[in-house]
Design a protein around this motif. Structure first.
Motif, PDB file in Angstrom:
ATOM      1  N   GLY A 108       0.806  -1.207   0.000  1.00  0.00           N
ATOM      2  CA  GLY A 108       0.000   0.000   0.000  1.00  0.00           C
ATOM      3  C   GLY A 108       0.842   1.260   0.000  1.00  0.00           C
ATOM      4  O   GLY A 108       0.399   2.315  -0.455  1.00  0.00           O
ATOM      5  N   ASP A 498      -5.051   4.357   3.613  1.00  0.00           N
ATOM      6  CA  ASP A 498      -6.407   4.215   3.097  1.00  0.00           C
ATOM      7  C   ASP A 498      -6.841   5.390   2.236  1.00  0.00           C
ATOM      8  O   ASP A 498      -7.806   5.280   1.472  1.00  0.00           O
ATOM      9  CB  ASP A 498      -7.393   4.054   4.262  1.00  0.00           C
ATOM     10  N   ILE A 501      -4.669   5.584  -3.640  1.00  0.00           N
ATOM     11  CA  ILE A 501      -4.789   4.473  -4.573  1.00  0.00           C
ATOM     12  C   ILE A 501      -3.380   4.014  -4.930  1.00  0.00           C
ATOM     13  O   ILE A 501      -2.584   4.777  -5.486  1.00  0.00           O
ATOM     14  CB  ILE A 501      -5.543   4.877  -5.856  1.00  0.00           C
ATOM     15  N   ARG A 505      -4.676  -1.748  -4.766  1.00  0.00           N
ATOM     16  CA  ARG A 505      -6.093  -1.412  -4.787  1.00  0.00           C
ATOM     17  C   ARG A 505      -6.666  -1.463  -6.200  1.00  0.00           C
ATOM     18  O   ARG A 505      -7.782  -1.952  -6.403  1.00  0.00           O
ATOM     19  CB  ARG A 505      -6.313  -0.009  -4.200  1.00  0.00           C
ATOM     20  N   TYR A 934     -13.926   2.969  -3.663  1.00  0.00           N
ATOM     21  CA  TYR A 934     -12.911   3.866  -3.113  1.00  0.00           C
ATOM     22  C   TYR A 934     -13.512   5.264  -3.010  1.00  0.00           C
ATOM     23  O   TYR A 934     -14.090   5.779  -3.979  1.00  0.00           O
ATOM     24  CB  TYR A 934     -11.672   3.899  -4.016  1.00  0.00           C
TER      25      TYR A 934
END
Length: 973
Positions: A108, A498, A501, A505, A934
């Motif tokens: 991430g 979070d 992107i 994701r 998202y």
């Protein structure tokens, strides 16, 4: 039951299909949709036959993931990691496990791209803004950028900034403190020569105020540890209209006065010892801080605070951070990348420890250095530094050899200084037993005193001059006091992750940027201690594993490119461009052709190309492109003939920046060579070539390879990268070399472009593993599927959007350009509107307005599945229907989902809905989004506001979080 042979059951090529998204059946089906019998037929019709390789690459077959891990383990075991006391800008450090596991090893964070689309990059932008605040606080300066490649590069950039902004002293002389790190001096000298800057090295006390110079570089503390007060030197320099850069040690700034407080104009250094392993040289985030007055001339990226369309605070990269794409050969720098991932790690390290925790680490380091010095003095050695932070310079007379012999036996590395001195650096990992081992290594005897006894003797003393002692006047923003518990740090990092992107994701379809899979197996070795904990200047007898890895990777890359020699030193694509052009420059000079300084560059080229040429001392001449997007051969011939006697090189990208295989590339190479020039092929699009064609075989003389593109090193939110260069045999003597390269028998007069001999060496196992996992056939298939996927997207979208450029057969290479300009004329919807609307569909936008304004350039790579390709195409087709609704009046021209995108969850659930279209249309334009959605953290950001109101420090804490409150957190700390 039928059972297959064992050889089939042990298929080592299994990873290939894990890396490549479409399976063989889908590949065949996609080819048929394009009108071809199979994938081979598409490739034969797309890649010009004249450049195709005649024989397969001489690479081993694909290995399984288990085999690759085992081989890497055996290579790593050949490295001998001694305890390092070398220093010289590189130190052992502890990476907090919460940061290692949740940032460095977390896709991430490491698969995110440079935050050019800020609405889906708020997490990493906040991390980088924290980094800037940290650097501003510790350096005492008004402005900091979001990191540089390494300390040497930062110092070189500081030199050129001083020359640009110093309007009162137009001298071409730059003074460098003789006590600077030798690698920094080498990089500065290389940068200065093509720019006709004279570097004068010596004692700054004798030079400053007495030598006409536009700028000067001081090291604080000195490379061998001495701390001298730089304020009188800076005062004398300013009186002579000389601007001063201070290269500072980040850890020492926790206990000694900031350079800003002493009057510095620029401060540079490295944040490696803030939790980032040495890694045989990198990657590490260097820092660059300066006065606010120089913000428009500052190189690299600056994160700024702006507002979104609702007036809410939002972060973005400031305008000048891509200025090389705007100003090209007039750019102030060619820097196109930074060390974002490592800068974020360093900022988290500072946040995790907080100002008091960091101060304690620094004070402990200093106290251990005092205890070490006292013990050595008792043993009869002379400490040559009268004031120091963590590094001692010891006069050992004629005992140097015997001490080094004992050090090797004790598995300790010391820094050799001349023939009669040794330097010892202490770091946060140094323990009491290490101090005792050092005493024994120097004296050859068991010591009488203990650490505890000498510690008691030294109570209340310091080797730092009282006038330079610093209070804890830094990191007072509450963000540095909120996250000391692992629970809070863990949740904060998750909140930031979070917001963004990354490739874990969704697809990131950036043209020219090759955002492909960074497989977990490829990443594993980066944090192994045998690779992570090696000092870049460790003796070659200890680095056999790295040597083997480098040699094998060089062989792999040479097979992939067709070149004869490779340099692994450049640690970014832009730096590779620069190094390659310097090799061409040195080649011409060796042939008494120093007048050859013209570099031809197509108008479609990456902005770093002309910027790099300018830094290499070349004059840029632009070559136009024709209506099909190819290099205009008529214009090329005209300009080649016009500049024949001065022609140094041409820089081209292949396949072209316009996303096509130009069939004239061999003719272009021949034309340039016939006029005495060299051909530089930008390696940005090598992902369409590996196994199919090789620049070194079809006429190119040099290329840089973006290992962070084609060879799977992840982008890390804007760096790290690696940009090694491949060259023909005639350019090999002019490859970068390094004065501190272990076992170096080469001349030290050659160019040095990075602080470390092998750039960011610790990430090279990623590319090695990728090639080993794929094998020659797998790499070739990857290129073929990249081309297939791009053509599949172009095929699916061609009835909805114009595809701007194609080859003579109607095909694109591994990327395609969607032209939004006609739609803007008919509807008022721009390429930015399409890019921001894609966020509502859960996608990062394609490359926007490059290489042609008003377009989107899409590169799917080979790693995306057909399902994901279709999902992306479905999103763009749905957006086209929304544009049609605007064109035909069903949607308002200004109040429509495209103009108002991205839409926030807060808007969707608000009591009132002010728009003429439905909430569903805004949030769920495709039914599939109800399963996984998202939500952007901010709405569209006002770029103009951010540039007009450049604010690059951490804003009020209320914008970060609600609980715990800043006041309570500060009180608790």
């Amino acid at each position: 039951m039928h059972t297959a042979p064992l050889t089939e059951l042990e298929n080592s090529a299994d990873f290939v299909q894990r890396h490549i998204g479409p399976n063989p059946e889908q590949q065949a089906a996609m080819a048929r949709e394009l009108g071809y019998a199979d994938l081979d037929a598409l490739i034969n019709d797309t890649v010009p036959a004249a450049i195709r390789l005649k024989h397969p690459m001489a690479l081993e077959g694909a290995s399984s993931e288990q085999q690759v891990i085992a081989r890497l383990r055996s290579i790593a075991a050949k490295n001998q990691v001694f305890r390092s006391h070398i220093g010289c800008g590189y130190h052992n450090t502890y990476t907090p496990p919460v940061i290692q596991r949740n940032v460095l090893e977390n896709p991430g964070w490491y698969t995110a791209y440079t935050p050019y689309q800020p609405e889906i990059s708020q997490g990493r932008l906040e991390g980088l803004l924290n980094y800037q605040q940290m650097i501003m606080d510790l350096t005492g300066m008004e402005l900091a950028n979001a990191s540089m490649l390494d300390e040497g590069t930062a110092a070189a950039e500081a030199m050129t900034l001083c020359q640009r902004v110093n309007k009162k002293n137009r001298s071409n002389v730059f003074i460098v403190d003789e006590n600077c790190h030798p690698q920094t001096l080498a990089v500065v000298k290389t940068r200065a020569q093509p720019l006709e800057i004279e570097v004068v090295v010596g004692d700054p006390a004798s030079l400053l105020g007495h030598t006409e110079a536009f700028g000067a570089l001081l090291q604080y503390p000195a490379s061998c540890g001495q701390i001298n007060d730089p304020e009188p030197l800076i005062t004398a320099a300013h009186a002579a209209q000389t601007l001063v850069t201070v290269a500072a040690d980040i850890m020492s700034l926790l206990v000694i006065k900031s350079p800003g407080a002493l009057g510095a104009d620029v401060v540079v250094g490295n944040t490696q010892r803030f939790g980032v392993p040495m890694g045989f040289g990198g990657p590490h985030a260097a820092f660059f801080a300066t006065r606010d007055a120089y913000k428009r001339s500052t190189p690299g990226r600056i994160i700024g605070v702006s507002i979104d369309r609702a007036g809410n605070q939002a972060l973005r990269m400031a305008m000048q951070t891509r200025e090389q794409h705007i100003r090209r050969e007039k750019a102030t720098s060619n820097i196109c990348t930074s060390q974002a991932l490592l800068a974020i790690m360093a900022a988290f390290y500072a946040m995790y420890h907080g100002p008091q925790g960091l101060r304690q680490i620094a004070e402990r380091i200093h106290r251990l250095s005092q205890i070490l010095a006292q013990g050595l003095t008792t043993a009869g050695f002379k400490q040559l530094n009268s004031a120091w932070f963590d590094t001692l310079l010891i006069d050992v007379g004629d005992r140097q050899a015997e001490i080094l012999q004992r050090a090797e036996a004790a598995r300790l590395n010391l820094r050799v200084v001349g023939t009669d001195r040794l330097a010892i650096s202490i770091d946060e990992t140094t323990g009491r037993s290490d101090i005792e081992s050092l005493w024994q290594v120097f004296s050859g005897e068991d010591t009488v005193a203990t650490v505890e006894e000498l510690d008691a003797e030294l109570q209340g003393t310091s080797a730092i001059p009282a006038a330079l002692s610093r209070d804890v006047d830094y990191l007072q923003h509450p963000v540095f006091s909120l996250y000391h518990s692992e629970t809070e740090m863990l949740r904060y990092m998750r909140r930031l992750e979070d917001k963004d992107i990354a490739l874990n994701r969704a697809m990131i379809p950036l043209g020219s940027c090759t955002m492909k899979l960074n497989a977990t197996t490829e990443m594993l070795a980066v944090t192994w201690p045998e690779f992570a904990n090696m000092h870049p200047f460790a003796p070659s007898s200890q680095t056999a594993g790295y040597t083997q890895l480098l040699q094998e990777l060089e062989h792999m890359l040479l097979e992939c490119t067709g070149y004869d020699a490779m340099s692994m030193q450049p640690n970014a694509g832009s730096q590779g461009e620069y190094a390659g052009l310097l090799a061409i420059k040195r080649y011409h000079e060796s042939r008494n052709d120093a007048q050859r300084n013209i570099c031809l560059i197509p108008s479609s080229a990456h902005g770093t190309n002309p910027a790099s040429a300018a830094l290499a001392g070349m004059k840029v001449v632009i070559v136009e492109c024709d209506s099909a997007g190819n290099i205009d051969l008529v214009d090329l011939k005209l300009k080649t003939e016009r500049h024949s006697g001065e022609l140094a090189a041409i820089m081209i990208t292949y396949p072209s920046t316009h996303g096509v295989f130009e069939e004239s590339v061999i003719d272009i190479c021949d034309l340039i060579h016939s006029h005495g020039g060299q051909v530089y092929v930008d390696g940005a699009n090598l992902n369409a070539l590996v196994g199919l064609a090789a620049p070194g075989k079809f006429g190119a003389d040099v290329s840089h390879l973006n290992l962070h593109k084609t060879f799977c090193i992840p982008h890390g939110g804007g760096g790290p990268g690696m940009g090694p260069i491949g060259v023909g045999a005639h350019l090999e003597p002019f490859l970068p070399q390094h004065p501190l390269e272990p076992g170096d028998q080469q001349s030290t007069t050659h160019d040095v472009v990075s602080s470390a001999p092998f750039g960011s060496a610790s990430i090279l196992p990623i590319s090695w593993a990728y090639v080993a996992l794929m094998g020659g056939e797998g790499l070739t298939l990857a290129s073929e599927v990249a081309i297939l996927s791009a053509n599949y997207i172009a095929h699916r979208l061609k009835d909805h959007y114009p595809i701007l450029y194609t080859g003579s057969n109607g095909r694109v290479a591994h990327e395609c350009i969607i032209d939004i300009r006609p739609l803007k004329e008919s509807s008022g919807i721009s390429e930015e509107d399409v890019a921001k609307r894609l966020i509502d569909f859960g996608f990062h936008a394609p490359t926007m307005s490059f290489p042609v304004a008003g377009t989107l350039m899409v590169e799917p790579t080979e790693s995306e599945s057909r399902w994901e390709l279709d999902r992306f195409c479905d999103a763009l087709i749905a957006i086209r229907e929304e544009i049609r609704d605007v064109e035909e009046g069903r949607l308002d021209a200004t109040d429509n989902p495209l103009k108002n995108s991205p839409h926030l969850l807060q808007e969707i659930v608000a009591d009132s809905w002010p728009h003429s279209y439905s909430r569903d249309a805004a949030a769920y334009p495709l039914e599939s989004l109800r399963q996984s959605k998202y939500w952007a953290p901010v709405s569209r950001i006002d770029n103009v506001y951010g540039d007009r109101n450049l604010y690059c420090a951490c804003p009020a804490i209320d914008s970060y979080r609600e609980t715990p409150t800043a006041d309570s957190a500060v009180a608790e700390s």
